[in-house]
Design an enzyme around this catalytic site. Sequence first.
Site, PDB file in Angstrom:
ATOM      1  N   ILE A 352       0.842  -1.207   0.000  1.00 21.51           N
ATOM      2  CA  ILE A 352       0.000   0.000   0.000  1.00 21.51           C
ATOM      3  C   ILE A 352       0.875   1.255   0.000  1.00 21.51           C
ATOM      4  CG2 ILE A 352      -1.602   1.353   1.457  1.00 21.51           C
ATOM      5  CD1 ILE A 352      -2.822  -1.392   2.278  1.00 21.51           C
ATOM      6  N   GLU A 378       9.926 -21.064  17.438  1.00 20.76           N
ATOM      7  CA  GLU A 378       8.929 -21.789  18.264  1.00 20.76           C
ATOM      8  C   GLU A 378       8.185 -22.851  17.457  1.00 20.76           C
ATOM      9  OE1 GLU A 378       8.061 -21.506  21.665  1.00 20.76           O
ATOM     10  OE2 GLU A 378       9.698 -20.091  21.964  1.00 20.76           O
ATOM     11  N   SER A 381       6.002 -23.307  10.645  1.00 21.01           N
ATOM     12  CA  SER A 381       4.588 -23.483  10.248  1.00 21.01           C
ATOM     13  C   SER A 381       4.304 -24.940   9.898  1.00 21.01           C
ATOM     14  CB  SER A 381       4.266 -22.591   9.045  1.00 21.01           C
ATOM     15  OG  SER A 381       4.213 -21.248   9.450  1.00 21.01           O
TER      16      SER A 381
END
Length: 395
Positions: A352, A378, A381
């Site tokens: 944008i 952590e 995905s």
Amino acid sequence: MTITASGAAPSSILEGGHAELVDSFETFIRRELVPLAADMPETEALPPADLRSYVRKRSAALGFYAGEYPEELGGSDMPLTAVVLLHHAAGRSGCALAPYALGGSDGPSPLLRNGTEQQIQRYLVPLVRGEMTRCLALTEPHAGSDAFRLTTVAVRDTDGWVLNGRKTFVSNADRADIALIVTATDLGDDRPTGSTAFVVPMDQPGLRIGQRYEGMSGEPMFELLLDDVRLPPDAVIGGDRGVGAATALAIDSLSRGRLIVAATCNGIAEHAVRLGLEYARSRTAFGERIGTYQHIQEHLVSSHAEVESSKLLTLASAQLLDLGREAPENAALAKLTASETAVRAVDRALQIHGATGWVRGHPLEFLYRHVRMMTIIEGTSEVQKVIVAKAMGLH
Ligand SMILES: Cc1cc2nc3c(=O)[nH]c(=O)nc-3n(C[C@H](O)[C@H](O)[C@H](O)COP(=O)(O)OP(=O)(O)OC[C@H]3O[C@@H](n4cnc5c(N)ncnc54)[C@H](O)[C@@H]3O)c2cc1C
């Protein structure tokens, strides 16, 4: 989120109980941290060590840092839902110092909550008060996601333990007072062994920092080399019951860690949406504000929808955990959703801004590089998807 003109965002229904706490944390950020960060460009990933130390201790004195730890250890006995909301607020603030006001990967470790009384007093209490920092050395060159296929080994000998091996991608190793080192275990007999976590002062003979890796957004990570590191028996986290049991000690902290990362990601995503929105309202092209064009609205509405959904998932998972009803797949789902959402939201907000957002020094240029780590740390995905797939019976 205060984006909608018509009223509260849906996720605010789950935030209500801690509104005052979040308010006072945001006031602390605004009044104390923003002025301190003013001289530091937002592109600077790592504030100077003395500034980070000041922020930690000040935040601990105010009861924010390590709030989830019990009061007798220097914490504030906060439920996870409250902690998650503070991490969200830090991410949303856009203030480079705010994340350091909350215990993160260099702060108190849930692993040490399972420590012996002596380890709790000697290490955990100063970590909770922000007087000490630590690092966690788990990853190895050939053991990342598969984190317990370790070749760094601890061999039991008559005086205690001898550790040898090599760890990699360790954050904060250059500043930490102590390292929490996870190794394979060799008891010298044929008994089956698991992995063991040790607490080791950084100046322990035989332990040294090797290669330094520069992260995309300036966060350094380090190789840790262990060459006959001799440790007494009481260096095992949890004492005798910790031998070969690092996985069991760490297991109940995994969901908490994932939800905290999820909250940070939701905050970053919300910050990105706000930056995109402000720009869309002010920038004109072809004689109109760009926010009037449907392609720009598509970016902003999609991000807003994803962030709101992600917040609901994170907050609901945190509340379930506070009620003792959390299942690991919820935290995995929340972390997966939030990290992927944040990457997309930052990408769209930069788009944008056109070239303005791509220029070095712009907050979105920094966030674009910084947020990319969130789908890796952590548990990647893909690893979160493995956990969710298993819970769905797909194994
Ligand atoms: C910013 C940052 C800070 C870090 N700090 C620390 C730290 O302080 N201490 C520490 O010990 N480590 C740290 N790490 C390392 C981090 O924990 C590992 O990068 C992470 O566990 C992934 O391991 P890997 O990089 O070896 O990737 P790998 O495990 O080799 O994975 C490579 C690819 O394969 C995919 N994959 C792996 N297994 C599966 C599977 N079963 N199914 C499908 N796909 C799979 C992964 O998702 C990934 O896409 C840090 C990493 C980063 C980026």
